[in-house]
Design a protein around this motif. Sequence first.
Motif, PDB file in Angstrom:
ATOM      1  N   SER A  82      -5.430  10.577   7.134  1.00 34.58           N
ATOM      2  CA  SER A  82      -6.594  11.465   7.292  1.00 34.58           C
ATOM      3  C   SER A  82      -7.016  12.144   5.987  1.00 34.58           C
ATOM      4  N   THR A  83      -6.165  12.116   4.982  1.00 38.98           N
ATOM      5  CA  THR A  83      -6.471  12.802   3.716  1.00 38.98           C
ATOM      6  C   THR A  83      -7.040  11.817   2.705  1.00 38.98           C
ATOM      7  N   THR A  84      -8.213  12.122   2.176  1.00 35.48           N
ATOM      8  CA  THR A  84      -8.827  11.280   1.147  1.00 35.48           C
ATOM      9  C   THR A  84      -8.510  11.861  -0.227  1.00 35.48           C
ATOM     10  N   LEU A  85      -7.858  11.075  -1.069  1.00 38.94           N
ATOM     11  CA  LEU A  85      -7.497  11.518  -2.412  1.00 38.94           C
ATOM     12  C   LEU A  85      -8.546  11.122  -3.451  1.00 38.94           C
ATOM     13  N   LYS A 142      -7.919   2.942 -15.488  1.00 42.07           N
ATOM     14  CA  LYS A 142      -6.768   3.611 -14.877  1.00 42.07           C
ATOM     15  C   LYS A 142      -7.200   4.894 -14.173  1.00 42.07           C
ATOM     16  N   TYR A 143      -6.673   5.084 -12.976  1.00 42.72           N
ATOM     17  CA  TYR A 143      -6.898   6.318 -12.220  1.00 42.72           C
ATOM     18  C   TYR A 143      -5.537   6.972 -11.968  1.00 42.72           C
ATOM     19  N   GLU A 144      -5.481   8.271 -12.183  1.00 40.18           N
ATOM     20  CA  GLU A 144      -4.237   9.025 -11.972  1.00 40.18           C
ATOM     21  C   GLU A 144      -4.489  10.162 -10.995  1.00 40.18           C
ATOM     22  N   ILE A 145      -3.580  10.342 -10.054  1.00 36.32           N
ATOM     23  CA  ILE A 145      -3.749  11.369  -9.015  1.00 36.32           C
ATOM     24  C   ILE A 145      -2.445  12.144  -8.861  1.00 36.32           C
ATOM     25  N   SER A 146      -2.538  13.466  -8.919  1.00 32.37           N
ATOM     26  CA  SER A 146      -1.378  14.339  -8.708  1.00 32.37           C
ATOM     27  C   SER A 146      -1.291  14.735  -7.239  1.00 32.37           C
ATOM     28  N   LEU A 147      -0.065  14.850  -6.742  1.00 32.03           N
ATOM     29  CA  LEU A 147       0.159  15.258  -5.351  1.00 32.03           C
ATOM     30  C   LEU A 147       0.572  16.725  -5.244  1.00 32.03           C
ATOM     31  N   SER A 148       0.548  17.455  -6.346  1.00 32.22           N
ATOM     32  CA  SER A 148       1.084  18.822  -6.372  1.00 32.22           C
ATOM     33  C   SER A 148       0.368  19.772  -5.425  1.00 32.22           C
ATOM     34  N   SER A 149      -0.915  19.539  -5.173  1.00 39.36           N
ATOM     35  CA  SER A 149      -1.654  20.444  -4.288  1.00 39.36           C
ATOM     36  C   SER A 149      -1.432  20.136  -2.806  1.00 39.36           C
ATOM     37  N   LEU A 150      -0.790  19.017  -2.527  1.00 39.09           N
ATOM     38  CA  LEU A 150      -0.598  18.596  -1.138  1.00 39.09           C
ATOM     39  C   LEU A 150       0.858  18.580  -0.707  1.00 39.09           C
ATOM     40  N   ILE A 151       1.763  18.395  -1.658  1.00 37.60           N
ATOM     41  CA  ILE A 151       3.188  18.283  -1.344  1.00 37.60           C
ATOM     42  C   ILE A 151       3.894  19.522  -1.877  1.00 37.60           C
ATOM     43  N   THR A 197       8.599  12.218   2.743  1.00 42.50           N
ATOM     44  CA  THR A 197       8.224  10.797   2.698  1.00 42.50           C
ATOM     45  C   THR A 197       6.748  10.647   3.078  1.00 42.50           C
ATOM     46  N   ILE A 198       6.070   9.804   2.337  1.00 39.67           N
ATOM     47  CA  ILE A 198       4.635   9.575   2.565  1.00 39.67           C
ATOM     48  C   ILE A 198       4.329   8.095   2.399  1.00 39.67           C
ATOM     49  N   ARG A 199       3.072   7.747   2.655  1.00 39.02           N
ATOM     50  CA  ARG A 199       2.531   6.450   2.289  1.00 39.02           C
ATOM     51  C   ARG A 199       1.115   6.644   1.756  1.00 39.02           C
ATOM     52  N   ILE A 200       0.705   5.762   0.859  1.00 38.94           N
ATOM     53  CA  ILE A 200      -0.637   5.794   0.279  1.00 38.94           C
ATOM     54  C   ILE A 200      -1.354   4.510   0.677  1.00 38.94           C
ATOM     55  N   GLY A 201      -2.600   4.653   1.093  1.00 44.78           N
ATOM     56  CA  GLY A 201      -3.372   3.487   1.523  1.00 44.78           C
ATOM     57  C   GLY A 201      -4.603   3.270   0.652  1.00 44.78           C
ATOM     58  N   LEU A 202      -4.821   2.031   0.224  1.00 43.14           N
ATOM     59  CA  LEU A 202      -6.035   1.635  -0.487  1.00 43.14           C
ATOM     60  C   LEU A 202      -6.955   0.972   0.539  1.00 43.14           C
ATOM     61  N   TRP A 203      -8.104   1.604   0.784  1.00 40.15           N
ATOM     62  CA  TRP A 203      -8.980   1.179   1.893  1.00 40.15           C
ATOM     63  C   TRP A 203     -10.287   0.612   1.325  1.00 40.15           C
ATOM     64  N   TYR A 204     -10.464  -0.697   1.514  1.00 36.47           N
ATOM     65  CA  TYR A 204     -11.688  -1.386   1.091  1.00 36.47           C
ATOM     66  C   TYR A 204     -12.604  -1.421   2.302  1.00 36.47           C
ATOM     67  N   ASN A 205     -13.657  -0.597   2.277  1.00 36.46           N
ATOM     68  CA  ASN A 205     -14.432  -0.364   3.493  1.00 36.46           C
ATOM     69  C   ASN A 205     -15.932  -0.316   3.189  1.00 36.46           C
ATOM     70  N   GLY A 206     -16.727  -1.021   3.992  1.00 36.34           N
ATOM     71  CA  GLY A 206     -18.167  -0.980   3.818  1.00 36.34           C
ATOM     72  C   GLY A 206     -18.875  -2.031   4.657  1.00 36.34           C
ATOM     73  N   ASN A 207     -20.184  -2.103   4.483  1.00 38.73           N
ATOM     74  CA  ASN A 207     -21.012  -3.056   5.209  1.00 38.73           C
ATOM     75  C   ASN A 207     -21.348  -4.219   4.270  1.00 38.73           C
ATOM     76  N   PRO A 208     -20.816  -5.380   4.534  1.00 36.77           N
ATOM     77  CA  PRO A 208     -20.995  -6.495   3.596  1.00 36.77           C
ATOM     78  C   PRO A 208     -22.426  -7.019   3.488  1.00 36.77           C
ATOM     79  N   SER A 209     -23.302  -6.551   4.337  1.00 40.33           N
ATOM     80  CA  SER A 209     -24.685  -7.019   4.233  1.00 40.33           C
ATOM     81  C   SER A 209     -25.377  -6.460   2.991  1.00 40.33           C
ATOM     82  N   ASN A 210     -24.914  -5.314   2.525  1.00 41.39           N
ATOM     83  CA  ASN A 210     -25.533  -4.739   1.333  1.00 41.39           C
ATOM     84  C   ASN A 210     -24.546  -4.085   0.364  1.00 41.39           C
ATOM     85  N   GLU A 211     -23.270  -4.286   0.604  1.00 45.89           N
ATOM     86  CA  GLU A 211     -22.261  -3.757  -0.305  1.00 45.89           C
ATOM     87  C   GLU A 211     -20.977  -4.580  -0.199  1.00 45.89           C
ATOM     88  N   LEU A 212     -20.112  -4.390  -1.154  1.00 47.52           N
ATOM     89  CA  LEU A 212     -18.801  -5.042  -1.274  1.00 47.52           C
ATOM     90  C   LEU A 212     -18.927  -6.481  -1.810  1.00 47.52           C
TER      91      LEU A 212
END
Length: 308
Positions: A133-136, A150-159, A164-179
């Motif tokens: 539910s959290t977008t980084l 390169k992209y770098e993200i700190s977790l200090s404000s959330l942890i 234990t956690i997991r991170i998800g890379l979500w490729y999401n959109g409408n292929p008719s006009n994006e992706l």
Amino acid sequence: FRFLIIITLLFNFNEALNENFDSFTAALSNGWVVVDNSINAASYTSSNWRQGTSTFTAYSGAANSYALVSFSSGGSTSRWLITPTLLVNSLSSFSFYTKGYCDAGFPERLLVKLSLIDSTNVGNAPNSTGDFSTTLLTIYGSNYPCSWTKYEISLSSLITTETTIRIGLWYNGNPSNELYNVGIDDFQVTNSLTNSPSSTPTVSDSSTISDSSTPTISDSSTPTISDSSTLTISTSSTMTISISNSLSKTRTKTISLTKSRSFSKSKSQSVSNSLTKSNTKSPSVSSSVSRSASSSVSRSASSSVSRS
């Protein structure tokens, strides 16, 4: 006495995850998870997250050493690449490299999502996110780099504590006009850990050790005064030896000699010795010895001794 002990702890940085995708199959064996909630997922499995191809040249390693994902035709694309379980703390951060195909007619979209529990649940619908539910980070459209960035993200404000956690890379959109196509390379999670507690403890003891006993110091030594010079006294001579000690020991000896002769000589010697100890008990011992010799011309001889 007083003492102060300060223990300083140095941080050590530990790589919790370092994935270069040399082998995408090996990455899956090591805990990476792929989920496809696209509308036509079953018909386009070959375009889901997979080993890199000639579409891009990897940021590092072999040319195909990266992860690649493409759009799914016929409806919304929703494709997840989820990390293995990660043990992190408030000082953890992660980084990765990405690039897009950069076709102006099909802007790319990638969201970096966080599950604060050890979960791979992203729901079942194209737009559902489940426990993620959290977008980084969101990279979209003209902001998507056309070269490896390169992209770098700190977790200090959330942890706030080790978890234990997991991170998800979500490729999401409408292929008719994006992706179109997106690549991911060199995904790394770094923790800051110590071999001891994370705090810097200070141990202090301000207590004072005292000894109220009354020490007894005895001086049984006999002071000796020696003069290696040759001294001849053959006139009226008076010698006084006085020894005093702060421990109430006094001895005085006076010797007077008188003999007629025309000669005069004087010599004095003083020896002092002091001893002081301090440790709350404060004995002090001092002693002094003095000797004086004087002579005067006289025509008579007499001798007297007094002792006290």
